[in-house]
Design an enzyme around this catalytic site. Structure first.
Site, PDB file in Angstrom:
ATOM      1  N   ARG A 106       0.812  -1.235   0.000  1.00  0.00           N
ATOM      2  CA  ARG A 106       0.000   0.000   0.000  1.00  0.00           C
ATOM      3  C   ARG A 106       0.844   1.284   0.000  1.00  0.00           C
ATOM      4  NH1 ARG A 106      -3.207  -2.993   3.661  1.00  0.00           N
ATOM      5  NH2 ARG A 106      -4.890  -4.001   2.533  1.00  0.00           N
ATOM      6  N   LYS A 128       2.531  11.725 -11.266  1.00  0.00           N
ATOM      7  CA  LYS A 128       1.728  10.771 -12.049  1.00  0.00           C
ATOM      8  C   LYS A 128       2.599   9.539 -12.250  1.00  0.00           C
ATOM      9  CE  LYS A 128      -1.566  13.186 -15.073  1.00  0.00           C
ATOM     10  NZ  LYS A 128      -1.907  13.568 -16.456  1.00  0.00           N
ATOM     11  N   GLU A 170       8.426  18.148 -24.835  1.00  0.00           N
ATOM     12  CA  GLU A 170       7.652  18.500 -23.630  1.00  0.00           C
ATOM     13  C   GLU A 170       8.031  19.909 -23.151  1.00  0.00           C
ATOM     14  OE1 GLU A 170       5.200  16.631 -22.801  1.00  0.00           O
ATOM     15  OE2 GLU A 170       5.715  14.504 -22.566  1.00  0.00           O
ATOM     16  N   LYS A 208       6.182  23.122 -15.084  1.00  0.00           N
ATOM     17  CA  LYS A 208       5.451  21.884 -14.755  1.00  0.00           C
ATOM     18  C   LYS A 208       5.070  21.883 -13.270  1.00  0.00           C
ATOM     19  CE  LYS A 208       4.451  17.274 -14.738  1.00  0.00           C
ATOM     20  NZ  LYS A 208       4.438  16.002 -15.385  1.00  0.00           N
ATOM     21  N   GLU A 218      -5.459  16.697 -11.244  1.00  0.00           N
ATOM     22  CA  GLU A 218      -5.931  16.944 -12.615  1.00  0.00           C
ATOM     23  C   GLU A 218      -7.445  17.113 -12.695  1.00  0.00           C
ATOM     24  OE1 GLU A 218      -3.785  15.071 -16.162  1.00  0.00           O
ATOM     25  OE2 GLU A 218      -5.825  14.408 -16.514  1.00  0.00           O
ATOM     26  N   ARG A 222      -4.350  21.286 -14.586  1.00  0.00           N
ATOM     27  CA  ARG A 222      -3.330  20.279 -14.938  1.00  0.00           C
ATOM     28  C   ARG A 222      -3.611  19.659 -16.305  1.00  0.00           C
ATOM     29  NH1 ARG A 222      -0.119  15.839 -11.282  1.00  0.00           N
ATOM     30  NH2 ARG A 222       1.226  15.184 -13.006  1.00  0.00           N
ATOM     31  N   ASN A 226      -1.587  18.224 -20.869  1.00  0.00           N
ATOM     32  CA  ASN A 226      -1.923  17.175 -21.826  1.00  0.00           C
ATOM     33  C   ASN A 226      -2.079  17.723 -23.246  1.00  0.00           C
ATOM     34  OD1 ASN A 226      -3.545  14.208 -22.100  1.00  0.00           O
ATOM     35  ND2 ASN A 226      -2.233  14.485 -20.310  1.00  0.00           N
ATOM     36  N   HIS A 229      -1.294  15.676 -26.364  1.00  0.00           N
ATOM     37  CA  HIS A 229      -1.311  14.270 -25.948  1.00  0.00           C
ATOM     38  C   HIS A 229      -2.584  13.530 -26.351  1.00  0.00           C
ATOM     39  CE1 HIS A 229       2.099  15.601 -23.598  1.00  0.00           C
ATOM     40  NE2 HIS A 229       2.302  14.394 -23.107  1.00  0.00           N
ATOM     41  N   HIS A 233      -1.070  10.671 -27.903  1.00  0.00           N
ATOM     42  CA  HIS A 233      -1.152   9.367 -27.226  1.00  0.00           C
ATOM     43  C   HIS A 233      -1.827   8.322 -28.109  1.00  0.00           C
ATOM     44  CE1 HIS A 233      -0.602  10.162 -22.598  1.00  0.00           C
ATOM     45  NE2 HIS A 233       0.534   9.952 -23.222  1.00  0.00           N
ATOM     46  N   HIS A 248       7.963   8.988 -26.954  1.00  0.00           N
ATOM     47  CA  HIS A 248       6.827   9.770 -26.444  1.00  0.00           C
ATOM     48  C   HIS A 248       6.867  11.212 -26.977  1.00  0.00           C
ATOM     49  CE1 HIS A 248       3.663  11.085 -23.770  1.00  0.00           C
ATOM     50  NE2 HIS A 248       4.456  12.026 -23.281  1.00  0.00           N
TER      51      HIS A 248
HETATM   52  N1  LIG Z   1       4.470  10.854 -15.356  1.00  0.00           N
HETATM   53  C1  LIG Z   1       4.558  11.891 -16.142  1.00  0.00           C
HETATM   54  O1  LIG Z   1       4.204  13.021 -15.784  1.00  0.00           O
HETATM   55  C2  LIG Z   1       5.136  11.727 -17.510  1.00  0.00           C
HETATM   56  C3  LIG Z   1       5.433  12.860 -18.278  1.00  0.00           C
HETATM   57  C4  LIG Z   1       5.958  12.690 -19.546  1.00  0.00           C
HETATM   58  C5  LIG Z   1       6.210  11.418 -20.021  1.00  0.00           C
HETATM   59  N2  LIG Z   1       5.925  10.339 -19.253  1.00  0.00           N
HETATM   60  C6  LIG Z   1       6.260   8.988 -19.722  1.00  0.00           C
HETATM   61  O2  LIG Z   1       7.675   8.907 -19.804  1.00  0.00           O
HETATM   62  C7  LIG Z   1       8.026   7.919 -20.755  1.00  0.00           C
HETATM   63  C8  LIG Z   1       9.087   8.460 -21.678  1.00  0.00           C
HETATM   64  O3  LIG Z   1      10.205   8.815 -20.899  1.00  0.00           O
HETATM   65  P1  LIG Z   1      11.665   8.920 -21.569  1.00  0.00           P
HETATM   66  O4  LIG Z   1      11.592   9.646 -22.835  1.00  0.00           O
HETATM   67  O5  LIG Z   1      12.572   9.397 -20.507  1.00  0.00           O
HETATM   68  O6  LIG Z   1      11.938   7.409 -21.987  1.00  0.00           O
HETATM   69  P2  LIG Z   1      12.770   6.206 -21.365  1.00  0.00           P
HETATM   70  O7  LIG Z   1      12.636   6.094 -19.913  1.00  0.00           O
HETATM   71  O8  LIG Z   1      12.414   5.027 -22.194  1.00  0.00           O
HETATM   72  O9  LIG Z   1      14.278   6.617 -21.682  1.00  0.00           O
HETATM   73  C9  LIG Z   1      14.651   6.802 -23.001  1.00  0.00           C
HETATM   74  C10 LIG Z   1      15.867   5.924 -23.400  1.00  0.00           C
HETATM   75  O10 LIG Z   1      17.061   6.557 -22.932  1.00  0.00           O
HETATM   76  C11 LIG Z   1      17.831   5.619 -22.161  1.00  0.00           C
HETATM   77  N3  LIG Z   1      18.527   6.427 -21.182  1.00  0.00           N
HETATM   78  C12 LIG Z   1      17.988   7.022 -20.103  1.00  0.00           C
HETATM   79  N4  LIG Z   1      18.890   7.829 -19.522  1.00  0.00           N
HETATM   80  C13 LIG Z   1      20.028   7.698 -20.228  1.00  0.00           C
HETATM   81  C14 LIG Z   1      21.307   8.303 -20.129  1.00  0.00           C
HETATM   82  N5  LIG Z   1      21.561   9.239 -19.210  1.00  0.00           N
HETATM   83  N6  LIG Z   1      22.246   7.944 -21.014  1.00  0.00           N
HETATM   84  C15 LIG Z   1      21.965   7.027 -22.003  1.00  0.00           C
HETATM   85  N7  LIG Z   1      20.769   6.454 -22.162  1.00  0.00           N
HETATM   86  C16 LIG Z   1      19.810   6.797 -21.280  1.00  0.00           C
HETATM   87  C17 LIG Z   1      16.833   4.639 -21.646  1.00  0.00           C
HETATM   88  O11 LIG Z   1      17.429   3.419 -21.327  1.00  0.00           O
HETATM   89  C18 LIG Z   1      15.870   4.519 -22.817  1.00  0.00           C
HETATM   90  O12 LIG Z   1      16.389   3.637 -23.765  1.00  0.00           O
HETATM   91  C19 LIG Z   1       6.759   7.537 -21.474  1.00  0.00           C
HETATM   92  O13 LIG Z   1       6.306   6.314 -20.991  1.00  0.00           O
HETATM   93  C20 LIG Z   1       5.797   8.647 -21.104  1.00  0.00           C
HETATM   94  O14 LIG Z   1       4.466   8.215 -21.139  1.00  0.00           O
HETATM   95  C21 LIG Z   1       5.409  10.473 -18.015  1.00  0.00           C
HETATM   96  O1  LIG Z   2       1.836  15.545 -15.712  1.00  0.00           O
HETATM   97  C1  LIG Z   2       0.853  15.650 -16.448  1.00  0.00           C
HETATM   98  O2  LIG Z   2      -0.273  15.897 -15.994  1.00  0.00           O
HETATM   99  C2  LIG Z   2       0.983  15.460 -17.903  1.00  0.00           C
HETATM  100  O3  LIG Z   2      -0.013  15.393 -18.605  1.00  0.00           O
HETATM  101  C3  LIG Z   2       2.352  15.375 -18.474  1.00  0.00           C
HETATM  102  C4  LIG Z   2       2.457  14.585 -19.773  1.00  0.00           C
HETATM  103  O4  LIG Z   2       3.586  15.066 -20.462  1.00  0.00           O
HETATM  104  C5  LIG Z   2       2.674  13.092 -19.546  1.00  0.00           C
HETATM  105  O5  LIG Z   2       2.887  12.469 -20.779  1.00  0.00           O
HETATM  106  C6  LIG Z   2       1.627  12.373 -18.746  1.00  0.00           C
HETATM  107  O6  LIG Z   2       2.059  11.074 -18.406  1.00  0.00           O
HETATM  108  C7  LIG Z   2       0.337  12.208 -19.497  1.00  0.00           C
HETATM  109  O7  LIG Z   2      -0.638  11.874 -18.583  1.00  0.00           O
HETATM  110  P1  LIG Z   2      -1.902  11.006 -18.930  1.00  0.00           P
HETATM  111  O8  LIG Z   2      -2.760  11.242 -17.739  1.00  0.00           O
HETATM  112  O9  LIG Z   2      -2.479  11.529 -20.195  1.00  0.00           O
HETATM  113  O10 LIG Z   2      -1.458   9.627 -19.092  1.00  0.00           O
HETATM  114 ZN   LIG Z   3       3.978  13.736 -22.128  1.00  0.00          ZN
END
Ligand SMILES: NC(=O)c1ccc[n+]([C@@H]2O[C@H](COP(=O)([O-])OP(=O)(O)OC[C@H]3O[C@@H](n4cnc5c(N)ncnc54)[C@H](O)[C@@H]3O)[C@@H](O)[C@H]2O)c1
Ligand SMILES: O=C(O)C(=O)C[C@@H](O)[C@H](O)[C@H](O)COP(=O)(O)O
Ligand SMILES: [Zn+2]
Length: 348
Positions: A106, A128, A170, A208, A218, A222, A226, A229, A233, A248
């Site tokens: 949990r 998130k 982004e 952000k 959200e 917030r 998106n 997206h 997405h 992404h």
């Molecule tokens: N939670 C949120 O608010 C939020 C916001 C935006 C995106 N996302 C999510 O994030 C993900 C994309 O993240 P990302 O673009 O960081 O992708 P990722 O985590 O896949 O990393 C991209 C690539 O770079 C490599 N890598 C990472 N750091 C490195 C470094 N310093 N040197 C060499 N290689 C390195 C990784 O192994 C991977 O192959 C998606 O799933 C997206 O939906 C979430």
């Molecule tokens: O943090 C947020 O809120 C965002 O929407 C940031 C986005 O860049 C990110 O890709 C997020 O994961 C998208 O959220 P989702 O709720 O559409 O999955």
């Molecule tokens: Zn995003």
């Protein structure tokens, strides 16, 4: 709280010293294991025991099977409620690690140490967490704040160019939705490289964080994060489904182009403003071929977007350069026209 780390990681060491964790679990993928873990371990000073949890790199791993494996490993290693998960990686690692930690027993504590531009400016911030379900993006997840976010920009030195460019999308989004000055500064960057993007990271992170501070769950503003997206997405999901994943940020760039045109069709911005957004985003990103995707397939995904209410697609659309509306419902005709507009850019 977001902290920019010194070269010796002293703030991280103080944090580990002050808190009474039982054990540390460091989540990495194969690349952050190779490039980032040695830097972390070379600087981390703690008497606590630690274990390394490694997953394969890539969006394809952001699913329930991986989450299940991680929950099982934590259980086998007897991680208790005072254990700390350190997410060392990009958005896949921070989304996945945050999800696993926030649900295991949990909820146990976790910190994010982002290693991509995208995770530094966006994914590691805001709490998130989540995984994909049947190729639908982030369908299962939690809102759970990391205890801390530690940023070490030098991690970017080993990041491949395409990943740097993905994160820049982004940042552009942050400027477009909330800060025209940030957008203006970003589009001055002629050549995307670590040195040219680092000066803009702090502003992008702040945008952000400000939005999240106003609306963590959200319910309103917030949703502006998106922008790009809704369509982005859907296209990212279709590529994932085809076994041909795109990054992404590449999907978000495509989505911002289509949704900028949609904002114009919906009379939210002028044609000049839409073209300005589109031309500048196009300068950084190669054309993404969506000719294989039928309108029906894209629409089916749009109908499952998380922002929807009452079976209506709610878009977050620009209302200017530096401002954004949300819960905007568009005509079906304009949605399809924005996709058609994007397809035609291939020949423009
Ligand atoms: N939670 C949120 O608010 C939020 C916001 C935006 C995106 N996302 C999510 O994030 C993900 C994309 O993240 P990302 O673009 O960081 O992708 P990722 O985590 O896949 O990393 C991209 C690539 O770079 C490599 N890598 C990472 N750091 C490195 C470094 N310093 N040197 C060499 N290689 C390195 C990784 O192994 C991977 O192959 C998606 O799933 C997206 O939906 C979430
Ligand atoms: O943090 C947020 O809120 C965002 O929407 C940031 C986005 O860049 C990110 O890709 C997020 O994961 C998208 O959220 P989702 O709720 O559409 O999955
Ligand atoms: Zn995003």
């Amino acid at each position: 709280m977001i902290t920019i780390l010194n070269d010796n990681f002293s703030q991280l060491n103080e944090f580990l010293h002050e808190k009474s964790f039982s054990k540390i679990f460091i989540l990495v993928d194969e690349n952050t294991h190779e490039y980032c873990l040695p830097i972390l371990l070379g600087n981390m000073e703690t008497d606590l025991g630690f274990e390394i949890l490694e997953i394969e790199a890539g969006e394809e791993m952001k699913n329930i099977q991986t989450a299940n494996q991680l929950w099982e490993i934590l259980t086998e290693m007897q991680a208790d409620r005072k254990a700390l998960v350190i997410n060392l990686g990009g958005g896949v690692i921070t989304d996945m690690g945050g999800f696993v930690a926030s649900t295991y027993k949990r909820g146990i504590q976790f910190i994010n140490i982002p290693t991509t531009l995208l995770s530094m400016c966006d994914a590691s911030i805001g709490g998130k967490t989540g995984i994909d379900l049947m190729h639908y993006k982030n369908m299962v997840g939690t809102f759970a704040f990391p205890e801390q976010i530690f940023i070490f920009p030098k991690f970017l030195e080993t990041l491949p160019f395409k990943e740097l460019r993905s994160g820049f999308a982004e940042m552009l989004k942050h400027g477009l939705i909330a800060d025209k000055n940030h957008w203006d500064q970003l589009i001055q960057v002629r050549k995307l490289e670590v040195e040219t993007v680092i000066p803009h990271i702090q502003t992008s992170m702040n945008i952000k964080q400000d939005v999240v501070d106003k609306d963590f769950h959200e319910q309103n503003i917030r949703k502006t994060l998106n922008f790009g997206h809704t369509i982005g997405h859907a296209v990212e999901s279709l590529c994932l489904q085809q076994g041909n994943p795109i990054l992404h940020g590449e999907a978000v760039a495509m989505g911002m182009i289509a949704e900028a045109h949609l904002a114009y069709l919906e009379n939210l911005i002028s044609e000049t403003e839409a073209d300005m957004v589109i031309e500048n985003v196009q300068r950084y990103y190669p054309y993404l071929d969506i000719s294989d995707f039928k309108d029906e397939d894209i629409t089916a995904l749009l109908l499952n977007d998380k922002k929807n209410t009452d079976s209506k697609i709610n878009f977050s659309l620009l209302s200017g350069i530096g401002s954004c509306t949300y819960d905007h419902q568009c005509s079906q005709e304009n949605i399809l026209e924005s996709l058609s507009f994007y397809r035609k850019l291939n020949n423009a």
